[in-house]
Scaffold this active site. Structure first.
Site, short mmCIF file in Angstrom:
data_model
loop_
_atom_site.label_atom_id
_atom_site.label_comp_id
_atom_site.label_asym_id
_atom_site.label_seq_id
_atom_site.Cartn_x
_atom_site.Cartn_y
_atom_site.Cartn_z
N ASP A 1 0.95 -1.09 -0.08
CA ASP A 1 -0.04 0.03 -0.02
C ASP A 1 0.96 1.37 0.18
O ASP A 1 1.85 1.43 0.88
CB ASP A 1 -0.92 0.17 1.23
CG ASP A 1 -1.76 -1.28 1.14
OD1 ASP A 1 -2.04 -1.67 0.21
OD2 ASP A 1 -2.41 -1.37 2.23
N ASP B 1 -0.53 -3.45 -4.36
CA ASP B 1 -1.70 -3.62 -3.60
C ASP B 1 -2.44 -2.06 -3.92
O ASP B 1 -2.48 -1.44 -5.09
CB ASP B 1 -1.44 -4.00 -2.29
CG ASP B 1 -3.02 -4.61 -1.87
OD1 ASP B 1 -4.01 -4.61 -2.60
OD2 ASP B 1 -2.79 -5.03 -0.51
N ASP C 1 -5.47 2.59 1.41
CA ASP C 1 -6.30 1.78 2.19
C ASP C 1 -6.61 2.38 3.61
O ASP C 1 -5.62 2.76 4.42
CB ASP C 1 -5.77 0.43 2.20
CG ASP C 1 -5.99 -0.19 0.86
OD1 ASP C 1 -6.28 0.46 -0.10
OD2 ASP C 1 -5.35 -1.36 0.93
N ARG D 1 -11.71 -0.23 -7.51
CA ARG D 1 -11.57 0.41 -5.98
C ARG D 1 -11.16 1.92 -6.23
O ARG D 1 -10.16 2.34 -5.53
CB ARG D 1 -10.61 -0.46 -5.35
CG ARG D 1 -10.88 -1.90 -5.02
CD ARG D 1 -9.72 -2.55 -4.21
NE ARG D 1 -10.08 -4.10 -4.05
CZ ARG D 1 -9.45 -4.75 -3.15
NH1 ARG D 1 -8.66 -4.19 -2.62
NH2 ARG D 1 -9.83 -6.04 -3.20
#
Length: 520
Positions: free
Chosen positions: A161, A190, A194, A243
Site C-alpha cells: 500500500d 496492492d 487503504d 476500487r
C-alpha cells in the site's frame, strides 16, 4: 502573525552530531502548518491540525523522519517534518525511542499523534517505501509522491500500500499527493490508499492516484464495517482497474473528482456502505458506480455527475451497476460546508490543482483554481493583541546597501533563457523564473552576513504573479518569514551564508527581477 513556541532542542533532536548523522535539521521553533486547512470529514471529531503549534524540522532520509518522531518529548508532542529528496529503503532504518514505534521497511506512524509530513523544496518522493498509519490520530500528509510500493517481489513495503491506515486511526488529512504504481496485484502492487479496522474521519484531497490495479478501500472484508466518515474530493483517478474506492460499511462523501480509464469498476459501494456522489466527471471507463463482486448491497446518493463514454455491465448475482441512468437509493447528510465546482469544469480544475508539486492550489467552487493562504493557521492578523515576531515594519522600504549585489546565487530550477544570477545583478530588465509555477532561488555569501529585510521585485509585466512565498535560512532550514505577493519582508536580524526565496504559489510563471537583501 505567529506566536513563538519554546524549543525543546535536546528532546526533539538529541545532539547535533546525531542530527547530522540522521539528516534531521531544526527548521524553526514552531510548526509551519500545512498550507490551507483540512477539509471534509477530517474537519470533524475535533478537527485535523497535524503538527501545528510544535517544532518544524527538515528531513532528507527516512531515518531522519523516524528520528524526528522518536526525539519528541512524548508521542503527542506536535511536530512538522519537512521532507525533501528521495526517501527509500537505502536511507530508512528503524529508530527506537519512548515517543515512537518505527520500522525499517516503511515510514511508520504508529501510536502517535499531532504530526505533519510535508514535502518542500524540490519535492519529496517516497520510492518503493509506503507510509503506514496505525493506532494514531491527527496526522497530515501533504505534497509528497509515493510510488511503486510492493507486497511481493523486491523490495517489499507496507503490504504493497502506498498509504495504509488501520487499527483505531482518527483524523487524517492527505492532501496534494501523488500516489502511483506500475501495475496491478500480479506485478506485486496492492492499494494506493487503504483504510481498515476502525479508521474514521479521513479526507483525501487534491491528489493523483494512477497506474494501479487497486485505487483503495475502506474495510478489509465484508465484516469490517467499523470504518467511515471519509471524504474524497478534487482527486484524479487514472488508469485504475478497480476500487476508486471500494467501500464496506460507513459513510463517504465523494465530490468533484475526475475519473479516467477505470478499467473494470470504479466506486464500489457494498456491505451497507453509503456514499454521497456529487458533481464528479467520469470518462472513458466501465461500471464507475455500483455494487460489484458481492451480493451484499451498498447505497449511493447521486447528483450533478457527468458520465462521458462510460459503459455499464448487465446486472447479475454479484453485479449491480448504478447505470446507465444512475439514480439515488439512499440519502446522506453531510455535516460540514463545502463548495461544489460544476462537474463540467472538474477535469480542468483537477488538472490544475491535484498532485504533489502543483503549488498547493485549491478550488473555491468557482471553477477557477486558487492559491492557498500561506499561513492559514496563524492567528487573525487584524487582532491588535497578537504579538509580532518582526522587530521592524516590513512595509518600510529597506535602507543601506543591497547585500545581494556581488553575492552568489543558485536555485531549484530555471526556465529557459533565465539565470539565477539575474536576481542579484541590479538590473531590473533581467530575471529568473523557475521551470514551473513554483520553485526557489537563493543568494549566498562566502562568510556569515547579517540580514533582516528583503525586497523581491518582479519583472515588468509580471507583477502580481507571486501569490505566496517563504524566506528560509538555508543553513538551518528555519523559515524566517512568509508572505503573499512580492515586495518587502522583515524579520529578526539573522546571520547566515545563504538565504532562499521559496515561491509556493503563483498565478502563471513568476519572474523575479531582483532578490534584494539588507541588514536593516
Amino acid at each position: 502573525m505567529r506566536r513563538p513556541v519554546a524549543l525543546r532542542l535536546q528532546a526533539a533532536l538529541g545532539t547535533l552530531a546525531l542530527a547530522a548523522a540522521t539528516g534531521v535539521v531544526l527548521a524553526m521553533p514552531e510548526a509551519a502548518a500545512a498550507a490551507g486547512g483540512a477539509t471534509g470529514y477530517a474537519t470533524q471529531n475535533g478537527g485535523t491540525t497535524g503538527g501545528a503549534g510544535g517544532q518544524t524540522v527538515r528531513a532528507t532520509t527516512g531515518t531522519a523522519i523516524h528520528q524526528a518522531l522518536c526525539g519528541r518529548a512524548d508521542s503527542a508532542t506536535p511536530i512538522t517534518i519537512e521532507v525533501e529528496g528521495t526517501i527509500n529503503h537505502g536511507n530508512t532504518s528503524k529508530v527506537s525511542g519512548d515517543s515512537c514505534s518505527t520500522a525499517a521497511d516503511k515510514i511508520e506512524l504508529k501510536q502517535i499523534s499531532n504530526v505533519t509530513i510535508v514535502g518542500v523544496g524540490s519535492g519529496a518522493v517516497f520510492d518503493q517505501l509506503g507510509i503506514h498509519i496505525r493506532e494514531s490520530s491527527n496526522i497530515i500528509i501533504q505534497n509528497v509522491t509515493v510510488r511503486n510500493v510492493k507486497k511481493s517481489g523486491s523490495p517489499t513495503s507496507n503490504g504493497g500500500d502506498a498509504i495504509g491506515m488501520e487499527s483505531g486511526v482518527r483524523n487524517v488529512w492527505v492532501d496534494h499527493t501523488t500516489l502511483e504504481a506500475s501495475g496491478g496485484e500480479s506485478a506485486g502492487f496492492d492499494g494506493l490508499f487503504d483504510m481498515k479496522d476502525n479508521t474514521q474521519y479521513v479526507t483525501l484531497s487534491y491528489s493523483v492516484l494512477r497506474n494501479s490495479g487497486r485505487g483503495g478501500l475502506i474495510g478489509s472484508s465484508e465484516s469490517d464495517r467499523s470504518n467511515g466518515y471519509v471524504t474524497f474530493h478534487h482527486n484524479k483517478y487514472e488508469n485504475i482497474d478497480s476500487r476508486t474506492p471500494l467501500l464496506r460499511g460507513g459513510t463517504s462523501h465523494i465530490y468533484n473528482n475526475h475519473y479516467a480509464s477505470l478499467n473494470e469498476s470504479g466506486i464500489n459501494s457494498r456491505a451497507g456502505a453509503k456514499a454521497k456522489v456529487d458533481s464528479n466527471y467520469f470518462e472513458d471507463s466501465k461500471d464507475v458506480l455500483g455494487t460489484f463482486y458481492t451480493d451484499q448491497a451498498g447505497y449511493w446518493q447521486v447528483a450533478g455527475n457527468i458520465f462521458d463514454n462510460v459503459t455499464w455491465s448487465e446486472p447479475g448475482d454479484d453485479t449491480n451497476p448504478a447505470g446507465p441512468d444512475p439514480r439515488s437509493n439512499t440519502t446522506v447528510s453531510i455535516p460540514y460546508s463545502y463548495a461544489l465546482d460544476d462537474a463540467s469544469c472538474v477535469p480542468a480544475v483537477v488538472a490544475a490543482t491535484a498532485g504533489a508539486n502543483k503549488g498547493l492550489k485549491v478550488s473555491d467552487g468557482s471553477c477557477a483554481p486558487q492559491n492557498p493562504d500561506p499561513t492559514p493557521t496563524d492567528p487573525d492578523p487584524t487582532d491588535p493583541t497578537e504579538p509580532s515576531p518582526d522587530p521592524t515594519d516590513p512595509t518600510d522600504p529597506p535602507s543601506g546597501t543591497n547585500l545581494s549585489l556581488g553575492a552568489g546565487a543558485d536555485g531549484s530550477s530555471k526556465a529557459s533563457g533565465t539565470s539565477y544570477g539575474n536576481v542579484r545583478d541590479g538590473d531590473p530588465a533581467t530575471h529568473w523564473s523557475p521551470a514551473g509555477t513554483t520553485g526557489s532561488v537563493s543568494v549566498k555569501w562566502p562568510s556569515p552576513t547579517t540580514v533582516s529585510k528583503v525586497r523581491v521585485r518582479e519583472a515588468a509585466g509580471s507583477e502580481g504573479a507571486i501569490r505566496s512565498y517563504r524566506l528560509v535560512d538555508h543553513g538551518t532550514g528555519r523559515v524566517l518569514a512568509t508572505g503573499s505577493g512580492a515586495g518587502v519582508a522583515g524579520f529578526p536580524a539573522v546571520s547566515l551564508t545563504k538565504l532562499t526565496l521559496e515561491i509556493t504559489g503563483a498565478s502563471g510563471t513568476p519572474k523575479v527581477a531582483e532578490f534584494e537583501t539588507y541588514a536593516g
